[in-house]
Design a protein around this motif. Structure first.
Motif, short mmCIF file in Angstrom:
data_model
loop_
_atom_site.label_atom_id
_atom_site.label_comp_id
_atom_site.label_asym_id
_atom_site.label_seq_id
_atom_site.Cartn_x
_atom_site.Cartn_y
_atom_site.Cartn_z
N MET A 1 7.47 4.91 -0.18
CA MET A 1 7.09 6.27 -0.10
C MET A 1 7.29 7.20 0.85
O MET A 1 7.11 6.58 1.84
N SER A 2 7.69 8.34 0.64
CA SER A 2 8.16 9.35 1.86
C SER A 2 6.83 9.71 2.72
O SER A 2 5.78 9.49 2.01
N LYS A 3 7.34 10.20 3.74
CA LYS A 3 6.05 10.51 4.47
C LYS A 3 5.46 11.83 4.01
O LYS A 3 4.22 11.94 4.08
N GLU A 4 6.14 12.58 3.24
CA GLU A 4 5.70 13.88 2.63
C GLU A 4 4.70 13.37 1.55
O GLU A 4 3.82 14.33 1.47
N MET A 5 5.03 12.35 0.73
CA MET A 5 4.15 11.96 -0.52
C MET A 5 2.94 11.42 0.28
O MET A 5 1.78 11.35 -0.48
N ILE A 6 3.05 10.57 1.21
CA ILE A 6 1.77 10.07 1.86
C ILE A 6 0.87 11.38 2.12
O ILE A 6 -0.32 10.83 1.93
N ARG A 7 1.44 11.97 2.74
CA ARG A 7 0.77 13.21 3.30
C ARG A 7 -0.19 13.83 2.09
O ARG A 7 -1.34 14.54 2.28
N LYS A 8 0.78 14.12 1.18
CA LYS A 8 0.32 14.83 -0.14
C LYS A 8 -0.82 14.08 -0.91
O LYS A 8 -1.82 14.67 -1.10
N VAL A 9 -0.48 12.78 -0.85
CA VAL A 9 -2.16 12.03 -1.63
C VAL A 9 -3.07 12.16 -0.50
O VAL A 9 -4.33 12.32 -1.06
N GLY B 1 -8.87 13.94 2.57
CA GLY B 1 -8.96 12.99 3.62
C GLY B 1 -9.75 11.86 3.14
O GLY B 1 -10.03 10.92 3.91
N VAL B 2 -9.65 11.54 1.86
CA VAL B 2 -10.20 10.04 1.41
C VAL B 2 -9.17 9.65 0.66
O VAL B 2 -8.47 10.13 -0.34
N LEU B 3 -9.11 8.08 0.64
CA LEU B 3 -7.86 7.52 -0.08
C LEU B 3 -8.83 6.47 -0.96
O LEU B 3 -9.54 5.78 -0.87
N GLN B 4 -8.23 6.44 -2.26
CA GLN B 4 -9.07 5.31 -3.25
C GLN B 4 -8.14 4.10 -3.02
O GLN B 4 -6.75 4.18 -3.27
N LEU B 5 -8.75 2.85 -2.78
CA LEU B 5 -7.99 1.93 -2.52
C LEU B 5 -8.14 0.77 -3.94
O LEU B 5 -9.25 1.13 -4.68
N THR B 6 -7.14 0.19 -4.07
CA THR B 6 -7.20 -1.01 -5.50
C THR B 6 -7.68 -2.40 -4.79
O THR B 6 -7.57 -2.75 -3.68
N PRO B 7 -8.35 -3.05 -5.66
CA PRO B 7 -8.76 -4.52 -5.40
C PRO B 7 -7.76 -5.46 -4.81
O PRO B 7 -6.59 -5.61 -5.37
N THR B 8 -8.12 -6.02 -3.52
CA THR B 8 -7.32 -7.15 -3.24
C THR B 8 -7.91 -8.40 -3.12
O THR B 8 -8.77 -8.69 -2.51
N VAL C 1 -3.11 1.55 -1.52
CA VAL C 1 -3.60 2.61 -1.89
C VAL C 1 -3.43 3.19 -3.23
O VAL C 1 -2.17 2.98 -3.65
N LEU C 2 -4.12 3.74 -4.07
CA LEU C 2 -3.56 4.18 -5.54
C LEU C 2 -3.11 5.67 -5.45
O LEU C 2 -4.07 6.51 -4.80
N THR C 3 -1.83 5.64 -5.50
CA THR C 3 -1.39 7.07 -5.31
C THR C 3 -1.17 7.83 -6.68
O THR C 3 -0.81 8.91 -6.59
N ASP C 4 -1.31 7.08 -7.82
CA ASP C 4 -0.94 7.92 -9.08
C ASP C 4 -1.62 7.11 -10.08
O ASP C 4 -1.30 6.14 -10.44
N LYS C 5 -2.98 7.57 -10.58
CA LYS C 5 -3.93 6.95 -11.46
C LYS C 5 -2.82 6.81 -12.81
O LYS C 5 -3.30 5.59 -13.39
N ALA C 6 -2.37 7.67 -13.39
CA ALA C 6 -1.79 7.53 -14.55
C ALA C 6 -0.67 6.54 -14.83
O ALA C 6 -0.64 5.98 -15.66
N LYS D 1 -0.55 4.04 -12.47
CA LYS D 1 -0.88 2.78 -11.67
C LYS D 1 -0.22 2.60 -10.21
O LYS D 1 -0.13 1.61 -9.93
N ALA D 2 0.48 3.65 -9.94
CA ALA D 2 1.43 3.64 -8.57
C ALA D 2 0.42 3.05 -7.51
O ALA D 2 -0.56 3.82 -7.23
N THR D 3 0.87 2.46 -6.59
CA THR D 3 0.23 2.07 -5.34
C THR D 3 1.41 2.04 -4.13
O THR D 3 2.39 1.72 -4.42
N GLU D 4 0.79 1.95 -2.97
CA GLU D 4 1.36 2.11 -1.73
C GLU D 4 0.61 1.35 -0.52
O GLU D 4 -0.80 1.38 -0.65
N LEU D 5 1.11 0.36 0.23
CA LEU D 5 0.63 -0.03 1.18
C LEU D 5 -0.47 0.73 1.91
O LEU D 5 0.19 1.62 2.40
N PHE D 6 -1.68 0.22 2.18
CA PHE D 6 -2.54 0.96 3.06
C PHE D 6 -1.94 0.99 4.59
O PHE D 6 -2.15 1.99 5.18
N LYS D 7 -1.43 0.03 4.76
CA LYS D 7 -0.85 0.01 6.22
C LYS D 7 0.21 1.09 6.36
O LYS D 7 0.26 1.80 7.61
#
Length: 400
Positions: free
Chosen positions: A1-9, A15-22, A78-83, A85-91
């Motif tokens: 995921m691009s830096k711009e998309m990370i900042r957009k999410v 300032g809150v991120l929704q995480l998925t179960p690990t 991190v859940l980046t798009d609910k529709a 179900k796209a995710t990106e590493l929290f790291k």
């Protein structure tokens, strides 16, 4: 995921991120089946990997789970798009956002989010083991692992497992020679090392702090465990409720030159802390009220240590509450439903392995200071949230 998309999410969530179960499997013990995971999914990673016994929360750490460990096993997404179900590493979010996410003090001191929490759920008690101190762990390129425990009633209301007591340390009358004898006989016979220890029956809604280097055998309750960013341990009990613990569990976290050196392995024990006569007075943690009102109750449940902290927040039925904190944190909804900032939140009742949930969030320092508005969507049931912090929150009680 691009830096711009990370900042957009990040900005879209204010300032809150929704995480998925690990979910994390283990090749020892047995699942207690209280993590709200579907009964068919406790062996979702394969029978040879063992059952899923843990859920890691806000984690950047990779699990130490043997040669078949996945590349990001134990690491949060991190859940980046609910529709979709796209995710990106929290790291990736921590690396890109830095101080905007975790605050300047953590970034300056550690360069990252240095802690995480987990729910662990074993049907049997865990083996008598210890976690390495920072000094010992650095020898193998890892961090030490101090940890705190809290026993949430919401995950333990129906079953406490087969042994709801925890062994902490050794009885003060224990000699070093007695413990060394157990290590010498690790591959010879059942050493029954816990006969040298002392056990405490666990009280729901309370907790303990366990310093790195203290030997312990945790109870069979579902445990909420804020801890430092590491997965290092040395198992000194060779048989636990009939299950044989192989020799490598004694030596896995020793440097190569110390794997056959029992004196060096013994030296991993913090003897003074493991045998202190006032262990309960020092490390038992009753909850401490931070704030109480007609809308909500905040309690510190992990505190008075140099590493980690945690709170339990209860928003009463039908109420809204603005939760303000001095540092970033990871939040877990353990009961109820409603809204958490811009997000729907809900404690799950039954989850499939690949399901999304609405119960885990990471809150940036700036959002925490501004305050998160939480609304309980029920007129009958409380909305309960657990928060884990690193060691940069100045509001954490310093004494028991």
């Amino acid at each position: 995921m691009s830096k711009e998309m990370i900042r957009k999410v990040f900005e879209d969530g204010e300032g809150v991120l929704q995480l998925t179960p690990t979910w994390v499997p283990r090749g020892f013990n047995e699942p207690g089946r209280r993590l709200r995971l579907h009964p068919d999914d406790y062996y979702a990673l394969g029978m040879d990997r063992g059952g899923i016994c843990e859920r890691w929360l806000g984690s950047l750490a990779k699990a130490l789970n043997g040669p078949k460990t996945g590349e990001t096993e134990g690491m949060s997404y991190v859940l980046t798009d609910k529709a979709s179900k796209a995710t990106e590493l929290f790291k990736d979010f921590v690396d890109e956002l830095g101080a905007d996410l975790i605050g300047g003090s953590l970034m300056d001191k550690y360069g990252t989010w240095p802690t995480f929490a987990k729910l662990y759920d074993y049907d049997k008690p865990l083996f008598h083991h210890l976690h390495l101190t920072e000094e010992k762990a650095n020898k193998i390129g890892m961090h030490g692992k101090p940890e705190a425990y809290y026993f949430p009633p919401q995950y333990n209301c129906s079953y406490l497992g087969r042994f709801p007591l925890t062994y902490f340390g050794f009885d003060p009358s224990t000699t070093k020679e007695e413990v060394m004898e157990c290590l010498k006989n690790y591959d010879v016979k059942d050493t029954r090392i816990t006969e040298l220890s002392r056990a405490y029956r666990i009280q729901l809604g309370t907790g303990w702090y366990t310093p790195a280097g203290v030997i312990h055998a945790p109870a069979s309750l579902v445990t909420y465990e804020p801890q430092w960013n590491s997965d290092v341990n040395t198992i000194m009990e060779n048989v636990t409720m009939g299950e044989v613990n192989p020799h490598n569990l004694l030596t896995d976290c020793a440097p190569e030159e110390e794997k056959d050196d029992l004196d060096a392995i013994f030296a991993q024990i913090d003897w003074e802390e493991s045998t202190r006569p006032d262990y309960k007075e020092t490390y038992f943690r009753a909850p401490k009220i931070r704030q109480e009102s007609d809308e909500a109750v905040e309690k510190w449940v992990a505190y008075a240590n140099e590493w980690v902290a945690a709170k339990e927040v209860t928003v009463l039925p039908g109420q809204s509450y603005v939760l303000k904190d001095a540092a970033c944190y990871c939040a877990l909804v353990s009961q109820g439903h409603g809204t958490f900032g811009k997000f729907e939140c809900q404690a799950p009742e039954l989850v499939r392995y690949e399901d999304l949930t609405a119960d885990e969030f990471f809150v940036s320092e700036s959002a925490a200071k501004k305050g998160i508005k939480i609304t309980n969507g029920s007129s009958y049931e409380p909305l309960v949230i657990l928060q884990n912090f690193a060691n940069n929150n100045p509001e954490v009680p310093e004494t028991v």
